[in-house]
Design a protein around this motif. Structure first.
Motif, mmCIF file in Angstrom:
data_model
loop_
_atom_site.group_PDB
_atom_site.id
_atom_site.type_symbol
_atom_site.label_atom_id
_atom_site.label_comp_id
_atom_site.label_asym_id
_atom_site.label_seq_id
_atom_site.Cartn_x
_atom_site.Cartn_y
_atom_site.Cartn_z
ATOM 1 N N THR A 105 0.701 -1.116 -0.621
ATOM 2 C CA THR A 105 -0.015 -0.073 -0.015
ATOM 3 C C THR A 105 0.663 0.899 -0.235
ATOM 4 O O THR A 105 0.922 2.236 -0.123
ATOM 5 C CB THR A 105 -1.144 0.296 1.308
ATOM 6 N N GLY A 106 2.459 1.144 0.248
ATOM 7 C CA GLY A 106 2.905 2.185 0.369
ATOM 8 C C GLY A 106 3.212 2.662 -0.985
ATOM 9 O O GLY A 106 3.833 3.640 -1.241
ATOM 10 N N PHE A 107 3.513 1.879 -1.759
ATOM 11 C CA PHE A 107 4.455 2.280 -2.901
ATOM 12 C C PHE A 107 3.798 3.428 -3.331
ATOM 13 O O PHE A 107 4.252 4.157 -3.969
ATOM 14 C CB PHE A 107 4.410 0.898 -3.667
ATOM 15 N N PRO A 108 2.508 3.136 -4.092
ATOM 16 C CA PRO A 108 1.774 4.313 -4.468
ATOM 17 C C PRO A 108 2.032 5.086 -4.124
ATOM 18 O O PRO A 108 2.257 6.532 -4.932
ATOM 19 C CB PRO A 108 0.631 3.418 -5.066
ATOM 20 N N LEU A 109 2.064 5.285 -2.806
ATOM 21 C CA LEU A 109 1.132 6.594 -2.169
ATOM 22 C C LEU A 109 3.073 7.256 -2.650
ATOM 23 O O LEU A 109 3.344 8.239 -2.664
ATOM 24 C CB LEU A 109 1.502 6.601 -0.826
ATOM 25 N N ALA A 110 4.847 6.366 -1.794
ATOM 26 C CA ALA A 110 5.587 7.206 -2.120
ATOM 27 C C ALA A 110 6.459 7.558 -3.574
ATOM 28 O O ALA A 110 6.298 8.557 -3.948
ATOM 29 C CB ALA A 110 6.265 6.064 -1.177
ATOM 30 N N TYR A 111 5.100 7.063 -5.034
ATOM 31 C CA TYR A 111 5.655 7.483 -5.966
ATOM 32 C C TYR A 111 5.101 8.601 -6.196
ATOM 33 O O TYR A 111 5.553 9.160 -6.496
ATOM 34 C CB TYR A 111 5.481 5.651 -6.830
ATOM 35 N N TYR A 112 4.236 9.023 -5.911
ATOM 36 C CA TYR A 112 2.982 10.258 -6.308
ATOM 37 C C TYR A 112 4.191 11.608 -5.608
ATOM 38 O O TYR A 112 3.696 12.735 -6.095
ATOM 39 C CB TYR A 112 2.216 9.781 -6.194
ATOM 40 N N ALA A 113 3.982 11.417 -4.166
ATOM 41 C CA ALA A 113 5.090 11.841 -3.577
ATOM 42 C C ALA A 113 6.705 12.565 -4.239
ATOM 43 O O ALA A 113 6.624 13.796 -4.413
ATOM 44 C CB ALA A 113 4.690 11.466 -1.756
ATOM 45 N N ALA A 114 7.451 11.075 -4.660
ATOM 46 C CA ALA A 114 7.874 11.575 -4.872
ATOM 47 C C ALA A 114 8.204 11.963 -6.546
ATOM 48 O O ALA A 114 8.660 13.524 -6.948
ATOM 49 C CB ALA A 114 9.012 10.601 -4.782
ATOM 50 N N ARG A 115 6.738 11.656 -7.069
ATOM 51 C CA ARG A 115 7.562 12.431 -8.888
ATOM 52 C C ARG A 115 6.638 13.081 -8.573
ATOM 53 O O ARG A 115 7.092 14.810 -9.800
ATOM 54 C CB ARG A 115 6.182 10.936 -9.455
ATOM 55 N N TYR A 116 5.420 14.121 -8.056
ATOM 56 C CA TYR A 116 4.731 15.192 -8.443
ATOM 57 C C TYR A 116 4.848 16.508 -6.782
ATOM 58 O O TYR A 116 4.713 17.400 -6.354
ATOM 59 C CB TYR A 116 2.979 14.889 -7.865
ATOM 60 N N ASN A 117 6.293 15.691 -5.842
ATOM 61 C CA ASN A 117 6.602 16.791 -4.719
ATOM 62 C C ASN A 117 5.445 17.643 -4.049
ATOM 63 O O ASN A 117 4.677 18.323 -3.958
ATOM 64 C CB ASN A 117 7.170 18.052 -5.400
ATOM 65 N N ILE A 118 4.468 15.865 -3.857
ATOM 66 C CA ILE A 118 2.809 16.865 -3.177
ATOM 67 C C ILE A 118 3.165 16.757 -1.346
ATOM 68 O O ILE A 118 3.666 14.606 -1.526
ATOM 69 C CB ILE A 118 1.582 16.883 -3.474
ATOM 70 N N ASP A 119 2.877 16.393 0.090
ATOM 71 C CA ASP A 119 2.560 15.430 0.788
ATOM 72 C C ASP A 119 1.623 14.978 0.527
ATOM 73 O O ASP A 119 0.419 14.751 -0.306
ATOM 74 C CB ASP A 119 2.666 16.425 2.316
ATOM 75 N N LEU A 120 1.090 13.758 1.640
ATOM 76 C CA LEU A 120 0.197 12.761 2.155
ATOM 77 C C LEU A 120 -1.335 13.497 1.689
ATOM 78 O O LEU A 120 -1.933 13.199 1.389
ATOM 79 C CB LEU A 120 0.271 11.768 2.859
#
Length: 567
Positions: free
Chosen positions: A94-109
């Protein structure tokens, strides 16, 4: 009003805080670490490995040792290890897609959650849940440090609680720049003190491994069974929200390019979902050390990390060095994690408060609020009922994280019902999106009811499973039922320049916000409803009259203004 776009000067290595605007809403951005915003590339000057090291430094918490030991004391080593493994696997997935989105688009959870099924105001609920997570774990770590100060210096627990709370304030004020230095420099010492005793005991006393594996728990049964595994996994899964704290660092990843692709992915996986690998190892070590010192201190004290490492150091060092080293380890660990808890909690509280009140008081106000809540929990001796608190909290955290992860992985990429690019700006999103809110509410509500035996004792251990299944199933079902109509209030933000550059990274083109008169990068702005100009996301959030917020019409004509040259 003069709406001409001004040329932006290249950002210096440490950007100077901008002057406060006329309305007083935007504060010094380098101090506030872009609290409610997209993190611009002009600020993201760290390498992927520095960001990853900083993020991993935040998981130096000692609660893992207590969690693993507590599960083992109740259910035995076999059940504890299986529970730890099951929970770790789910947290990683479950953490993988969240981490990718944060790193790719530079926004927090929180910003990810808004556009992933919850809506602009719908994610306020999950923001409060995440803020509560940071409070709970700050209190746990503070309690562990107080136990160390009591053992090492005879400091009363109540005073140790206060010391562990107040000492993090100077460290957390300056956000990412200070935290990156703290985490990088303290991590090697922490790793040596944590791993050294374990390696020594296994090498010099092989019998400790047999005792560890054979421990049957206080009930004396020892065999692996589903109910015990799920009860233990439920406690471990309370840590699923830790990905939010990892993301508070991962949002500062540099743009992914062909040149840094391998290092970028390594850092994202290692510091994103990969945190749980180290976390699971710490829980297993907690089981090992608890069994090792059990005969000496008893089941209750065996769950205290300070006692675990005191016993381990005692086997390998002179007696005069044992307590000081144990205290040093606990203090370093507490500082490393609680600056992160205070930092991430302040972001979460500020995010929620600003959207509800349309007033931005600054992050430091909520640093103090977070610490005050944590201190109350410590003084209430929350450590003594640790597993009960975490078992209950896990249901809310699981429902939230699984819902967002499912919206990204299934609704965005598989079914293509959710917009691919994340959206967080006011005016672009509906106030509430029933997709995520319904899935989260049903999953958390039913699993909590199950946890409190509403459906009988037999089903009680399955509450974490219920939270996962309900959230995973309902999220795509609701997207199909609502025909994805509640994701975007409008599809055009009125700016002609694309949101993403040719490599798929957020655009570095800058515009001036005509409200606060500061320059921001493209993803952080939208066209103004009332003027031929741009407005930044924070000024939109604090616009009480909605004067600048775009209407819900399907499109507006792109502004004729040209971007400034800063990229």
């Amino acid at each position: 009003m003069d709406t001409r776009i001004q040329l932006a000067e290249p950002a210096p290595p440490d950007p100077a805080p901008p002057a406060e605007p006329d309305d007083g809403q935007a504060v010094r951005e380098t101090l506030e670490d872009y609290t409610l915003r997209f993190a611009p590339r002009s600020y993201r000057r760290w390498t992927p490995m520095v960001v990853a090291t900083t993020a991993l430094g935040g998981i130096a918490y000692m609660a893992d040792f207590s969690i693993g030991a507590g599960i083992a004391m109740a259910h035995g080593t076999g059940n504890a290890l299986v529970a730890i493994t099951v929970a770790a696997a789910l947290i990683f997935v479950t953490g993988f897609p969240l981490a990718y989105y944060a790193a790719r688009y530079n926004i927090d959870l929180d910003l990810i959650t808004r556009g992933s099924g919850f809506g602009y105001y719908g994610s306020v609920l999950t923001g409060v849940i995440f803020a509560s997570f940071t409070v709970i774990f700050f209190a746990l770590e503070g309690a562990i440090m107080a136990q160390g100060l009591e053992l090492g210096f005879g400091l009363p627990l109540w005073l140790g609680y206060a010391v562990s709370t107040l000492m993090v304030i100077p460290l957390v004020i300056y956000g990412m720049k200070a935290l990156s230095k703290l985490q990088v420099w303290t991590t090697p010492i922490w790793l040596l003190l944590m791993v050294g005793p374990l390696v020594y005991l296994v090498a010099t006393e092989p019998g400790t491994v047999d005792s560890f594996l054979a421990y049957a728990g206080t009930d004396g049964e020892g065999g692996v069974n589903t109910a015990s595994v799920l009860l233990g996994a439920g406690v471990c899964l309370s840590l699923i929200a830790q990905i939010g704290e990892q993301i508070d660092y991962l949002r500062f990843m540099p743009p992914k390019t062909g040149a840094n692709r391998r290092g970028w992915w390594t850092a994202v996986v290692m510091a994103g979902p990969g945190w749980v690998v180290l976390g699971a190892l710490k829980q297993a070590i907690g089981v090992f050390l608890a069994v090792y010192i059990l005969s000496e201190v008893g089941p209750a004290a065996a769950t205290e990390p300070i006692q675990q490492f005191r016993g381990a150091f005692d086997a390998m060092m002179p007696s005069w060095l044992v307590v000081p080293l144990a205290v040093i380890l606990v203090v370093i660990s507490q500082i490393k994690i609680n600056v992160t808890n205070a930092y991430s909690g302040s972001l979460a509280w500020t995010n929620s408060f600003t959207r509800v009140t349309k007033h931005y008081p600054g992050r430091m106000v909520f640093v103090l609020v977070n610490l005050a809540f944590a201190l109350v929990l410590m003084e209430a001796d929350m450590f003594s009922f640790l597993n009960s608190v975490l078992g209950f909290y896990a249901n809310c955290a699981i429902a939230w994280v699984v819902t967002v992860a499912t919206d990204i992985g299934v609704n965005k990429y598989l079914l293509k019902l959710s917009p691919h690019a994340p959206e967080f700006r006011r005016g672009m999103l509906y106030a509430v999106n029933p997709v995520g809110v319904t899935a989260f509410t049903a999953a958390s509500g039913l699993s909590i009811a199950m946890y409190f035996h509403a459906f009988g004792d037999t089903l009680q251990p399955y509450s974490p499973v219920a939270a996962v299944v309900i959230a995973f199933v309902l999220t795509p079902v609701m997207a199909v039922v609502t025909r994805d109509k509640y994701y975007l209030r409008r599809s055009d933000d009125g700016i002609a320049v694309p949101l993403l550059d040719a490599e798929g990274n957020p655009s570095g083109v800058t515009y001036d916000c005509h409200v606060c008169r500061q320059s921001y990068e493209r993803p952080d702005l939208a066209a103004c409803r009332a003027h031929d100009a741009m407005v930044c996301s924070l000024c939109l959030s604090t616009d009480k009259a909605a004067e600048h917020v775009l209407p819900p019409s399907p499109a507006v004509q792109p502004s004729p203004a040209v971007p400034s040259s800063g990229t």
